[in-house]
Design an enzyme around this catalytic site. Structure first.
Site, PDB file in Angstrom:
ATOM      1  N   PHE A   1      43.868  41.127  29.029  1.00  0.00           N
ATOM      2  CA  PHE A   1      42.585  41.188  29.826  1.00  0.00           C
ATOM      3  C   PHE A   1      41.556  39.968  29.474  1.00  0.00           C
ATOM      4  O   PHE A   1      42.093  39.389  28.335  1.00  0.00           O
ATOM      5  CB  PHE A   1      41.799  42.486  29.063  1.00  0.00           C
ATOM      6  CG  PHE A   1      42.204  43.675  29.483  1.00  0.00           C
ATOM      7  CD1 PHE A   1      43.359  43.895  30.368  1.00  0.00           C
ATOM      8  CD2 PHE A   1      41.396  44.692  29.213  1.00  0.00           C
ATOM      9  CE1 PHE A   1      43.578  45.038  30.801  1.00  0.00           C
ATOM     10  CE2 PHE A   1      41.899  46.102  29.632  1.00  0.00           C
ATOM     11  CZ  PHE A   1      43.107  46.275  30.432  1.00  0.00           C
TER      12      PHE A   1
ATOM     13  N   LYS B   1      39.193  58.378  37.929  1.00  0.00           N
ATOM     14  CA  LYS B   1      40.307  57.111  37.485  1.00  0.00           C
ATOM     15  C   LYS B   1      40.430  56.160  38.863  1.00  0.00           C
ATOM     16  O   LYS B   1      40.539  54.989  38.817  1.00  0.00           O
ATOM     17  CB  LYS B   1      41.568  57.946  37.386  1.00  0.00           C
ATOM     18  CG  LYS B   1      42.718  56.529  36.650  1.00  0.00           C
ATOM     19  CD  LYS B   1      43.695  57.520  36.644  1.00  0.00           C
ATOM     20  CE  LYS B   1      45.026  56.406  36.046  1.00  0.00           C
ATOM     21  NZ  LYS B   1      46.255  56.919  35.733  1.00  0.00           N
TER      22      LYS B   1
ATOM     23  N   TRP C   1      46.659  40.065  36.514  1.00  0.00           N
ATOM     24  CA  TRP C   1      45.402  40.533  37.076  1.00  0.00           C
ATOM     25  C   TRP C   1      44.512  39.342  37.544  1.00  0.00           C
ATOM     26  O   TRP C   1      43.826  39.562  38.513  1.00  0.00           O
ATOM     27  CB  TRP C   1      44.669  41.347  36.008  1.00  0.00           C
ATOM     28  CG  TRP C   1      43.463  41.892  36.500  1.00  0.00           C
ATOM     29  CD1 TRP C   1      43.054  43.027  37.498  1.00  0.00           C
ATOM     30  CD2 TRP C   1      42.067  41.219  36.088  1.00  0.00           C
ATOM     31  NE1 TRP C   1      41.709  43.189  37.535  1.00  0.00           N
ATOM     32  CE2 TRP C   1      40.943  42.230  36.754  1.00  0.00           C
ATOM     33  CE3 TRP C   1      41.480  40.598  35.409  1.00  0.00           C
ATOM     34  CZ2 TRP C   1      39.669  41.874  36.622  1.00  0.00           C
ATOM     35  CZ3 TRP C   1      40.039  40.044  35.399  1.00  0.00           C
ATOM     36  CH2 TRP C   1      39.106  41.088  35.944  1.00  0.00           C
TER      37      TRP C   1
ATOM     38  N   ARG D   1      54.323  55.199  43.705  1.00  0.00           N
ATOM     39  CA  ARG D   1      54.086  56.573  44.071  1.00  0.00           C
ATOM     40  C   ARG D   1      52.826  56.593  45.036  1.00  0.00           C
ATOM     41  O   ARG D   1      51.975  55.420  44.843  1.00  0.00           O
ATOM     42  CB  ARG D   1      53.587  57.449  43.015  1.00  0.00           C
ATOM     43  CG  ARG D   1      54.681  57.867  42.153  1.00  0.00           C
ATOM     44  CD  ARG D   1      54.378  58.806  41.038  1.00  0.00           C
ATOM     45  NE  ARG D   1      53.637  57.787  39.973  1.00  0.00           N
ATOM     46  CZ  ARG D   1      53.089  58.264  39.002  1.00  0.00           C
ATOM     47  NH1 ARG D   1      52.663  59.450  38.946  1.00  0.00           N
ATOM     48  NH2 ARG D   1      52.428  57.463  38.104  1.00  0.00           N
TER      49      ARG D   1
ATOM     50  N   LYS E   1      49.797  50.070  34.661  1.00  0.00           N
ATOM     51  CA  LYS E   1      51.135  50.138  34.938  1.00  0.00           C
ATOM     52  C   LYS E   1      51.363  49.591  36.326  1.00  0.00           C
ATOM     53  O   LYS E   1      52.225  49.003  36.851  1.00  0.00           O
ATOM     54  CB  LYS E   1      51.734  51.377  34.665  1.00  0.00           C
ATOM     55  CG  LYS E   1      52.132  51.862  33.369  1.00  0.00           C
ATOM     56  CD  LYS E   1      52.931  53.233  33.150  1.00  0.00           C
ATOM     57  CE  LYS E   1      52.451  54.253  33.988  1.00  0.00           C
ATOM     58  NZ  LYS E   1      51.087  54.622  33.765  1.00  0.00           N
TER      59      LYS E   1
ATOM     60  N   PHE F   1      52.062  57.580  33.379  1.00  0.00           N
ATOM     61  CA  PHE F   1      51.422  57.737  32.008  1.00  0.00           C
ATOM     62  C   PHE F   1      52.418  56.742  31.225  1.00  0.00           C
ATOM     63  O   PHE F   1      53.040  56.058  31.608  1.00  0.00           O
ATOM     64  CB  PHE F   1      51.184  59.074  31.946  1.00  0.00           C
ATOM     65  CG  PHE F   1      50.089  59.813  32.662  1.00  0.00           C
ATOM     66  CD1 PHE F   1      48.819  59.136  32.952  1.00  0.00           C
ATOM     67  CD2 PHE F   1      50.359  61.073  33.518  1.00  0.00           C
ATOM     68  CE1 PHE F   1      47.948  59.761  33.647  1.00  0.00           C
ATOM     69  CE2 PHE F   1      49.418  61.527  33.923  1.00  0.00           C
ATOM     70  CZ  PHE F   1      48.148  60.924  34.228  1.00  0.00           C
TER      71      PHE F   1
ATOM     72  N   ALA G   1      52.649  62.764  36.279  1.00  0.00           N
ATOM     73  CA  ALA G   1      53.567  62.742  35.282  1.00  0.00           C
ATOM     74  C   ALA G   1      53.319  63.732  34.150  1.00  0.00           C
ATOM     75  O   ALA G   1      54.173  64.386  33.456  1.00  0.00           O
ATOM     76  CB  ALA G   1      53.717  61.627  34.694  1.00  0.00           C
TER      77      ALA G   1
ATOM     78  N   THR H   1      49.446  47.699  38.230  1.00  0.00           N
ATOM     79  CA  THR H   1      48.933  46.434  38.181  1.00  0.00           C
ATOM     80  C   THR H   1      50.143  45.608  37.663  1.00  0.00           C
ATOM     81  O   THR H   1      50.373  44.569  38.400  1.00  0.00           O
ATOM     82  CB  THR H   1      47.660  46.146  37.397  1.00  0.00           C
ATOM     83  OG1 THR H   1      46.585  47.163  37.847  1.00  0.00           O
ATOM     84  CG2 THR H   1      47.112  44.572  37.744  1.00  0.00           C
TER      85      THR H   1
END
Length: 602
Positions: free
Chosen positions: A426, A129, A454, A118, A95, A338, A310, A97
């Site tokens: 991806f 993570k 990305w 955030r 999210k 999330f 979240a 990215t």
């Protein structure tokens, strides 16, 4: 796409060489982008800010919220774009990215664009993570500062929160040691705190499972008050929740004073104002109301403000950040934590309601990897290689998994906000898999765009940016899931059945006792409902993937946040203090003692 590959290099139309993220690490891409980063003064002029509206802090200055808002109060707001996602794998589905890639894509189209994200917590940054700075050519800079404290807002929250606990424990000690006359000489009135009804604990911004349950005050009469206590993670603190929903410094101060730290033996709430500590807590937090300015690797501005999780908190950047960004940018991008059952639901029914701001679009991020997992693929385990089902074409798993995607899309549609599905591409995804998703989205009458931000940054996000612009021009009207006058248990039932897909709710005796008290007292009538639930499933059980059927949501407790004005029903066994895994990120982080550069963060 206007990206050219020549002499082993990817070159954008503006002549900028893109480092291929399949070959280069994020920190290398960010380091290259920082070499040409314009000065803070150049950004100030680009945003039309006055010199005294910037609060210097190296590469990451703060913006003086109150000064800018006063000057721009009559300026129309820009378009408001929220980014959410399907139920993620434990690796996350990008999210942040995607948010940064969308900002870059809108920038490529010549739009005045920015965002507000955030601040990352030290818990995930030092755990599995990692940081939330995006990835590849959709990154937030400066990455090290962003990931390691930025301008100190979380540190200020930790100090202010723990000061409340210092004040409480000291007060309990002195009330035990002095009679009423002696207390009166010291300007104190007996609060008679019930040690078994202390609502707050201490906070630390790491995932420290060993501190979930502790005993404090061990020793003699001068060593505090002996009692059971606890630690939570700082981003789950009520102060972080308050920062996310406060409208200005005055609102922040009033909310801090109303935080319920404990209850007396007679059942009366004991607040920070009662402990005479609210003013000092606000002093610690006075600078936190000013968002910090960071940048994408393509040099668009992006504010950073607040950082609540979240699954255990509101999961949004701040209302202050949105208000400021909508004045500064024609297109403002923000992100909810999330999946859409958690982050978007809170954005929809809490943040948008409290702010009064009208969102135009919600981007629902999906990865083929996660959809295959929801279609019955093998478990995705952090730190282990992905099973071949996720790196090789498998249309059957993908199609089955789209049930999870369209469940979330339908929740966005219920809100009245326009959804746009983003296929976060991806490099292992096949064209047949992407074509299948396009086809299924078309059948569901929902916009769909593939985005390869990305790998290619803004150029790779142009299709997504164009879809979002198109959706922003569509008329919409937000419709909240429930009215404020609806009683707490009915709200939870509605969220559980209509958002999560449960058959109903089962309440533990403690939760029933608290719910009855909250529903009878009119002061709680306008409190927001802030669900606490795992992010790894639509249900309370992390292992149930896809769209689980034939289940009920168990509520074991309800937390009260008197300053934030949240009632937080707790589903399942989720903890307010996460744990650190066996192979955390901190094992690979170090500093070059010659240059001071941090390695291993990304």
């Amino acid at each position: 796409m206007a990206i050219e590959f020549k002499d082993g290099k990817y070159t954008a139309p503006d002549g900028r060489v893109l480092l291929d993220p399949t070959e280069f690490k994020d920190w290398q891409i960010a380091e290259e982008a920082e070499k040409t980063l314009p000065s803070v003064e150049a950004f100030r002029e680009k945003l039309g800010l006055l010199p005294d509206e910037i609060i210097p802090y190296g590469k990451t200055p703060k913006l003086d919220f109150m000064k800018i808002m006063k000057r721009l109060q009559d300026k129309p707001d820009g378009k408001f774009i929220e980014v959410t996602a399907i139920t993620p794998t434990p690796l996350g589905e990008g999210k942040s990215t995607t948010s940064l890639g969308l900002i870059e894509g809108l920038g490529k189209l010549g739009k005045n664009v920015g965002g507000c994200l955030r601040q990352p917590s030290g818990g995930p940054t030092m755990n599995i993570k990692g940081t939330a700075a995006g990835g590849g050519n959709a990154l937030l800079m400066p990455m090290t500062e962003f990931s390691l404290g930025l301008t100190g807002d979380i540190n200020d929250i930790v100090n202010a929160h723990n000061l409340a606990m210092v004040a409480l424990n000291a007060r309990m000690q002195h009330e035990r040691n002095y009679n009423d006359e002696e207390l009166s000489k010291r300007g104190l009135k007996r609060l008679d705190v019930d040690p078994k009804r202390v609502e707050m604990g201490w906070v630390l911004d790491f995932a420290a499972q060993g501190l979930r349950n502790i005993i404090i005050g061990i020793g003699g009469p001068k060593d505090g008050f002996l009692m059971e206590s606890k630690f939570g993670i700082a981003v789950g603190s009520e102060l972080m929740a308050i920062l996310a929903v406060a409208r200005d410094l005055k609102d922040l101060r009033e909310r801090i004073g109303k935080i319920v730290v404990a209850y007396s033996r007679s059942g009366a709430p004991v607040t920070c104002e009662d402990l005479d500590v609210a003013g000092a807590m606000t002093a610690w937090m006075r600078n936190t109301i000013n968002p910090t300015m960071c940048y994408t690797v393509e040099h668009q501005p992006c504010l950073v403000h607040a950082g609540p999780f979240a699954n255990i908190a509101i999961g949004q950047s701040s209302i202050i950040g949105d208000r400021l960004a909508l004045k500064l940018f024609d297109y403002h991008v923000t992100e909810s934590g999330f999946a859409a059952d958690i982050g978007f639901e809170k954005f929809w029914n809490v943040k948008a309601r409290l702010s009064g701001l009208t969102p135009n679009v919600s981007v629902v991020v999906a990865t083929i990897r996660a959809l295959k997992m929801h279609g019955g693929g093998p478990a995705v385990v952090p730190g282990r290689p992905l099973p071949k089902e996720y790196t090789e074409e498998n249309l059957e798993l993908l199609e089955k998994g789209t049930a999870n995607l369209f469940h979330h899309v339908n929740n966005v549609k219920k809100s009245g906000i326009v959804p746009v599905v983003c296929i976060n591409q991806f490099y292992t995804d096949t064209q047949a898999e992407i074509d299948l998703l396009y086809k299924l989205c078309k059948e569901q009458n929902v916009r769909c765009a593939v985005s390869n931000h990305w790998r290619y940054g803004g150029e790779g996000a142009i299709e997504l940016a164009e879809a979002v612009i198109d959706a922003c021009n569509e008329k919409n009207e937000i419709k909240f899931l429930y009215p404020l006058e609806m009683p707490l248990r009915q709200r939870v039932e509605k969220i559980a059945t209509e958002v999560y897909g449960a058959d109903g709710v089962d309440w533990a005796p403690l939760a029933v006792e608290k719910a009855e008290r909250f529903e009878k007292d009119p002061k709680y009538a306008d409190y927001s409902t802030m669900m606490v639930k795992t992010h790894l499933s639509l249900s309370h059980e992390p292992s149930w993937k896809g769209v689980p059927k034939g289940w009920r949501l168990p509520i074991r407790d309800i937390l009260e946040y008197g300053g934030a004005k949240f009632l937080c029903p707790m589903a399942g066994t989720i903890s307010m203090m996460p744990g650190t895994a066996s192979d955390p990120a901190y094992r690979r982080i170090d500093v070059d003692t010659d240059t001071g550069k941090v390695s291993g963060l990304f």
